[in-house]
Design an enzyme around this catalytic site. Sequence first.
Site, PDB file in Angstrom:
ATOM      1  N   GLN A  56     -44.151 -91.405 -30.437  1.00  0.00           N
ATOM      2  CA  GLN A  56     -44.627 -92.359 -31.435  1.00  0.00           C
ATOM      3  C   GLN A  56     -46.137 -92.237 -31.601  1.00  0.00           C
ATOM      4  O   GLN A  56     -46.840 -91.773 -30.689  1.00  0.00           O
ATOM      5  CB  GLN A  56     -44.290 -93.818 -31.041  1.00  0.00           C
ATOM      6  CG  GLN A  56     -42.878 -94.267 -31.361  1.00  0.00           C
ATOM      7  CD  GLN A  56     -41.883 -93.839 -30.296  1.00  0.00           C
ATOM      8  OE1 GLN A  56     -42.213 -93.724 -29.118  1.00  0.00           O
ATOM      9  NE2 GLN A  56     -40.647 -93.592 -30.710  1.00  0.00           N
ATOM     10  N   CYS A  83     -42.979-100.794 -30.213  1.00  0.00           N
ATOM     11  CA  CYS A  83     -43.008 -99.696 -29.241  1.00  0.00           C
ATOM     12  C   CYS A  83     -43.651-100.252 -27.976  1.00  0.00           C
ATOM     13  O   CYS A  83     -44.884-100.364 -27.887  1.00  0.00           O
ATOM     14  CB  CYS A  83     -43.785 -98.501 -29.777  1.00  0.00           C
ATOM     15  SG  CYS A  83     -43.753 -97.088 -28.649  1.00  0.00           S
ATOM     16  N   HIS A 162     -31.477-102.334 -31.416  1.00  0.00           N
ATOM     17  CA  HIS A 162     -30.997-101.596 -30.248  1.00  0.00           C
ATOM     18  C   HIS A 162     -29.494-101.759 -30.112  1.00  0.00           C
ATOM     19  O   HIS A 162     -28.944-102.842 -30.355  1.00  0.00           O
ATOM     20  CB  HIS A 162     -31.674-102.097 -28.973  1.00  0.00           C
ATOM     21  CG  HIS A 162     -33.130-101.811 -28.929  1.00  0.00           C
ATOM     22  ND1 HIS A 162     -33.659-100.653 -28.404  1.00  0.00           N
ATOM     23  CD2 HIS A 162     -34.187-102.534 -29.392  1.00  0.00           C
ATOM     24  CE1 HIS A 162     -34.976-100.678 -28.534  1.00  0.00           C
ATOM     25  NE2 HIS A 162     -35.320-101.799 -29.126  1.00  0.00           N
ATOM     26  N   GLU A 211     -33.971 -92.558 -29.331  1.00  0.00           N
ATOM     27  CA  GLU A 211     -34.781 -93.409 -30.202  1.00  0.00           C
ATOM     28  C   GLU A 211     -34.648 -92.963 -31.651  1.00  0.00           C
ATOM     29  O   GLU A 211     -34.758 -91.766 -31.956  1.00  0.00           O
ATOM     30  CB  GLU A 211     -36.249 -93.370 -29.780  1.00  0.00           C
ATOM     31  CG  GLU A 211     -36.508 -94.001 -28.420  1.00  0.00           C
ATOM     32  CD  GLU A 211     -37.972 -94.300 -28.199  1.00  0.00           C
ATOM     33  OE1 GLU A 211     -38.561 -95.019 -29.038  1.00  0.00           O
ATOM     34  OE2 GLU A 211     -38.527 -93.818 -27.195  1.00  0.00           O
ATOM     35  N   ARG A 212     -34.412 -93.933 -32.535  1.00  0.00           N
ATOM     36  CA  ARG A 212     -34.285 -93.601 -33.956  1.00  0.00           C
ATOM     37  C   ARG A 212     -35.599 -92.983 -34.451  1.00  0.00           C
ATOM     38  O   ARG A 212     -36.684 -93.406 -34.092  1.00  0.00           O
ATOM     39  CB  ARG A 212     -33.935 -94.851 -34.776  1.00  0.00           C
ATOM     40  CG  ARG A 212     -35.013 -95.916 -34.782  1.00  0.00           C
ATOM     41  CD  ARG A 212     -34.727 -97.042 -35.763  1.00  0.00           C
ATOM     42  NE  ARG A 212     -35.815 -98.009 -35.704  1.00  0.00           N
ATOM     43  CZ  ARG A 212     -35.975 -99.015 -36.561  1.00  0.00           C
ATOM     44  NH1 ARG A 212     -35.107 -99.192 -37.542  1.00  0.00           N
ATOM     45  NH2 ARG A 212     -36.984 -99.849 -36.437  1.00  0.00           N
ATOM     46  N   CYS A 220     -38.336 -95.804 -22.942  1.00  0.00           N
ATOM     47  CA  CYS A 220     -38.463 -96.648 -24.135  1.00  0.00           C
ATOM     48  C   CYS A 220     -38.629 -98.077 -23.657  1.00  0.00           C
ATOM     49  O   CYS A 220     -37.709 -98.655 -23.069  1.00  0.00           O
ATOM     50  CB  CYS A 220     -37.229 -96.509 -25.018  1.00  0.00           C
ATOM     51  SG  CYS A 220     -37.239 -97.599 -26.474  1.00  0.00           S
ATOM     52  N   GLY A 223     -36.477-100.561 -25.543  1.00  0.00           N
ATOM     53  CA  GLY A 223     -35.103-100.292 -25.151  1.00  0.00           C
ATOM     54  C   GLY A 223     -34.783-100.835 -23.776  1.00  0.00           C
ATOM     55  O   GLY A 223     -33.682-101.335 -23.524  1.00  0.00           O
TER      56      GLY A 223
END
Length: 283
Positions: A56, A83, A162, A211-212, A220, A223
């Site tokens: 990211q 994030c 999620h 992760e998308r 994550c 996540g």
Amino acid sequence: MRPMTPPRAISGLPFMKMHGLGNDFVVIDSRGRGAVTTAGLARALGDRNRGVGFDQLAEIRDADDADIALDFWNSDGTRAGACGNATRCVADHVMRCAGRDSISIRTARGTLQARRRADGQVSVNMGQPQLDWAEVPLARQTDTLHLPLPGAPVAVGMGNPHCVLFVPDADAVDVARQGALLERDPLFPEGTNVEFTTLTGPDRLRMRVWERGTGITLACGSGACAAAVAAHRRGLTGRRVVLDLDGGSLEIDWRDDGVWMTGPATHVFDGLLTPAFLAARSA
């Protein structure tokens, strides 16, 4: 021998490379000049062969109602609503520069609080989880604790969606195949991050993540928060959990004021994007 000519100064855009448990980021500090990141620049920088490479990108901006504001981008050029690991890394950097042990950070998720613990690790309050189907969001009214998908996963919103699956052995899962399929399932109109989670001990979970907009990552933060919330809602753990990810461990504590995530932050190096790179790839 002729003396070497000193290298000329190169103007450009400074950036930092950081990571939290191997979940890596490019960080651009735009305070005082306005946002600079575009989808094209994020894609170009995210290329690990022709750019810098990251999971990211985080851009620090000025904020009137917090110490800083943060925007997030995925490596495919899409925006990310949250994030956790990048938030923790940026918080660590800003607190060190300011000589402080706490700051406030405005994100699309809301205003988050970050603190430095006595052991040097950084904690961020990621806010309360979004548990209603419309907030996650899902495409239709659905029981978020038992989704009508293979494995009956749990849906949790943490500023981004999620899909948490509880599996016998997270290390045996084909994360690339299953994660890519679930990311684009029609039940998730905005796509979803996918967590494959196994209970390994009292209040301890093993988690791997897709992760998308990025794919498999070593960790994550949001996540991990989602997995901890899902595990508690399923009655598998208490509200304070340790999650072992591919890149290391995070502590998650779902308190009355939100889900607190604690872990390390690493500042790897500083760099400078050249004007030629920016001109060619910022559209």
